[in-house]
Design a protein around this motif. Structure first.
Motif, PDB file in Angstrom:
ATOM      1  N   LEU A  34      33.206  34.284  57.937  1.00 21.34           N
ATOM      2  CA  LEU A  34      33.844  33.711  56.749  1.00 21.34           C
ATOM      3  C   LEU A  34      33.932  34.734  55.618  1.00 21.34           C
ATOM      4  CD1 LEU A  34      32.424  30.085  56.366  1.00 21.34           C
ATOM      5  CD2 LEU A  34      34.761  30.759  56.885  1.00 21.34           C
ATOM      6  N   LYS A  35      32.867  35.503  55.419  1.00 18.66           N
ATOM      7  CA  LYS A  35      32.871  36.518  54.365  1.00 18.66           C
ATOM      8  C   LYS A  35      33.930  37.573  54.633  1.00 18.66           C
ATOM      9  CE  LYS A  35      28.063  35.995  53.035  1.00 18.66           C
ATOM     10  NZ  LYS A  35      26.732  36.612  52.970  1.00 18.66           N
ATOM     11  N   ILE A  36      34.056  37.986  55.890  1.00 17.81           N
ATOM     12  CA  ILE A  36      35.065  38.986  56.248  1.00 17.81           C
ATOM     13  C   ILE A  36      36.470  38.429  56.029  1.00 17.81           C
ATOM     14  CG2 ILE A  36      36.072  40.276  58.181  1.00 17.81           C
ATOM     15  CD1 ILE A  36      33.137  40.513  59.264  1.00 17.81           C
ATOM     16  N   LEU A  37      36.707  37.207  56.492  1.00 16.51           N
ATOM     17  CA  LEU A  37      38.028  36.587  56.317  1.00 16.51           C
ATOM     18  C   LEU A  37      38.376  36.416  54.846  1.00 16.51           C
ATOM     19  CD1 LEU A  37      38.016  33.888  59.111  1.00 16.51           C
ATOM     20  CD2 LEU A  37      39.480  35.904  58.975  1.00 16.51           C
ATOM     21  N   ARG A  38      37.392  36.068  54.039  1.00 19.25           N
ATOM     22  CA  ARG A  38      37.625  35.903  52.599  1.00 19.25           C
ATOM     23  C   ARG A  38      38.026  37.235  51.969  1.00 19.25           C
ATOM     24  NH1 ARG A  38      35.740  31.678  49.213  1.00 19.25           N
ATOM     25  NH2 ARG A  38      35.715  32.301  47.045  1.00 19.25           N
ATOM     26  N   ARG A  39      37.324  38.300  52.357  1.00 18.74           N
ATOM     27  CA  ARG A  39      37.630  39.627  51.821  1.00 18.74           C
ATOM     28  C   ARG A  39      39.026  40.086  52.256  1.00 18.74           C
ATOM     29  NH1 ARG A  39      32.961  41.965  53.017  1.00 18.74           N
ATOM     30  NH2 ARG A  39      33.642  42.823  54.990  1.00 18.74           N
ATOM     31  N   ILE A  40      39.381  39.848  53.503  1.00 18.57           N
ATOM     32  CA  ILE A  40      40.700  40.217  54.009  1.00 18.57           C
ATOM     33  C   ILE A  40      41.790  39.416  53.287  1.00 18.57           C
ATOM     34  CG2 ILE A  40      42.224  40.087  56.027  1.00 18.57           C
ATOM     35  CD1 ILE A  40      39.712  40.756  57.732  1.00 18.57           C
ATOM     36  N   SER A  41      41.549  38.129  53.094  1.00 22.25           N
ATOM     37  CA  SER A  41      42.527  37.278  52.409  1.00 22.25           C
ATOM     38  C   SER A  41      42.757  37.734  50.976  1.00 22.25           C
ATOM     39  CB  SER A  41      42.063  35.822  52.412  1.00 22.25           C
ATOM     40  OG  SER A  41      42.003  35.335  53.723  1.00 22.25           O
ATOM     41  N   LYS A  42      41.680  38.059  50.263  1.00 25.04           N
ATOM     42  CA  LYS A  42      41.817  38.543  48.890  1.00 25.04           C
ATOM     43  C   LYS A  42      42.604  39.843  48.864  1.00 25.04           C
ATOM     44  CE  LYS A  42      37.738  36.498  46.762  1.00 25.04           C
ATOM     45  NZ  LYS A  42      36.456  36.783  46.095  1.00 25.04           N
ATOM     46  N   SER A  43      42.355  40.716  49.820  1.00 24.76           N
ATOM     47  CA  SER A  43      43.071  41.985  49.899  1.00 24.76           C
ATOM     48  C   SER A  43      44.563  41.741  50.138  1.00 24.76           C
ATOM     49  CB  SER A  43      42.488  42.834  51.021  1.00 24.76           C
ATOM     50  OG  SER A  43      43.243  43.998  51.211  1.00 24.76           O
ATOM     51  N   TYR A  44      44.868  40.802  51.017  1.00 22.26           N
ATOM     52  CA  TYR A  44      46.258  40.487  51.329  1.00 22.26           C
ATOM     53  C   TYR A  44      46.983  39.987  50.086  1.00 22.26           C
ATOM     54  CZ  TYR A  44      50.307  38.262  53.421  1.00 22.26           C
ATOM     55  OH  TYR A  44      51.589  37.884  53.720  1.00 22.26           O
ATOM     56  N   VAL A  45      46.329  39.109  49.344  1.00 20.49           N
ATOM     57  CA  VAL A  45      46.935  38.548  48.123  1.00 20.49           C
ATOM     58  C   VAL A  45      47.192  39.659  47.101  1.00 20.49           C
ATOM     59  CG1 VAL A  45      46.485  37.047  46.143  1.00 20.49           C
ATOM     60  CG2 VAL A  45      46.012  36.239  48.456  1.00 20.49           C
ATOM     61  N   LYS A  46      46.289  40.637  47.044  1.00 16.05           N
ATOM     62  CA  LYS A  46      46.448  41.745  46.109  1.00 16.05           C
ATOM     63  C   LYS A  46      47.504  42.741  46.583  1.00 16.05           C
ATOM     64  CE  LYS A  46      41.776  41.558  44.298  1.00 16.05           C
ATOM     65  NZ  LYS A  46      40.481  42.249  44.191  1.00 16.05           N
ATOM     66  N   GLY A  47      47.913  42.631  47.848  1.00 19.11           N
ATOM     67  CA  GLY A  47      48.991  43.469  48.345  1.00 19.11           C
ATOM     68  C   GLY A  47      48.578  44.773  48.997  1.00 19.11           C
ATOM     69  N   GLY A  48      47.332  44.913  49.361  1.00 18.75           N
ATOM     70  CA  GLY A  48      46.932  46.156  49.988  1.00 18.75           C
ATOM     71  C   GLY A  48      45.677  46.009  50.803  1.00 18.75           C
ATOM     72  N   PRO A  49      45.426  47.008  51.654  1.00 17.13           N
ATOM     73  CA  PRO A  49      44.220  46.957  52.474  1.00 17.13           C
ATOM     74  C   PRO A  49      42.977  47.183  51.619  1.00 17.13           C
ATOM     75  CG  PRO A  49      45.320  49.023  52.793  1.00 17.13           C
ATOM     76  CD  PRO A  49      46.220  48.188  51.903  1.00 17.13           C
ATOM     77  N   GLU A  50      41.871  46.652  52.111  1.00 21.14           N
ATOM     78  CA  GLU A  50      40.598  46.839  51.433  1.00 21.14           C
ATOM     79  C   GLU A  50      39.586  47.291  52.483  1.00 21.14           C
ATOM     80  OE1 GLU A  50      39.142  43.990  48.384  1.00 21.14           O
ATOM     81  OE2 GLU A  50      37.592  43.617  49.867  1.00 21.14           O
ATOM     82  N   ASP A  51      38.609  48.047  52.081  1.00 17.43           N
ATOM     83  CA  ASP A  51      37.583  48.510  52.992  1.00 17.43           C
ATOM     84  C   ASP A  51      36.832  47.304  53.552  1.00 17.43           C
ATOM     85  OD1 ASP A  51      35.658  49.851  54.389  1.00 17.43           O
ATOM     86  OD2 ASP A  51      34.631  50.662  52.643  1.00 17.43           O
ATOM     87  N   THR A  52      36.911  47.092  54.863  1.00 14.53           N
ATOM     88  CA  THR A  52      36.268  45.925  55.486  1.00 14.53           C
ATOM     89  C   THR A  52      34.856  46.245  55.956  1.00 14.53           C
ATOM     90  OG1 THR A  52      37.249  46.487  57.619  1.00 14.53           O
ATOM     91  CG2 THR A  52      38.448  44.915  56.220  1.00 14.53           C
ATOM     92  N   LYS A  53      34.324  47.395  55.627  1.00 14.66           N
ATOM     93  CA  LYS A  53      32.974  47.760  56.066  1.00 14.66           C
ATOM     94  C   LYS A  53      31.902  47.322  55.080  1.00 14.66           C
ATOM     95  CE  LYS A  53      34.633  51.709  58.666  1.00 14.66           C
ATOM     96  NZ  LYS A  53      34.584  53.142  58.850  1.00 14.66           N
ATOM     97  N   LYS A  54      32.262  46.655  54.014  1.00 19.09           N
ATOM     98  CA  LYS A  54      31.291  46.215  53.009  1.00 19.09           C
ATOM     99  C   LYS A  54      30.417  45.139  53.541  1.00 19.09           C
ATOM    100  CE  LYS A  54      34.091  47.379  49.035  1.00 19.09           C
ATOM    101  NZ  LYS A  54      34.781  46.889  47.891  1.00 19.09           N
TER     102      LYS A  54
END
Length: 54
Positions: A34-54
């Motif tokens: 869930l935490k990973i999906l939330r981070r990916i979703s926020k990145s998508y909304v912002k329009g760019g990739p985000e480091d998923t290793k956090k």
């Protein structure tokens, strides 16, 4: 589990969730997912990739 990411849980809810997670590996894994999906979703909304290793 998902509610805990949407709102602040009451003390009793936190205790019950914590106890359950202490015994339930599948739910701990689900929480991590869930935490990973939330981070990916926020990145998508912002329009760019985000480091998923956090």
């Amino acid at each position: 589990m998902s509610e805990s990411q949407e709102r602040s849980l009451k003390v009793r809810e936190q205790a019950r969730l914590g106890l359950h997670l202490a015994m339930c590996t599948p739910c701990r894994n689900f929480g991590k997912q869930l935490k990973i999906l939330r981070r990916i979703s926020k990145s998508y909304v912002k329009g760019g990739p985000e480091d998923t290793k956090k």
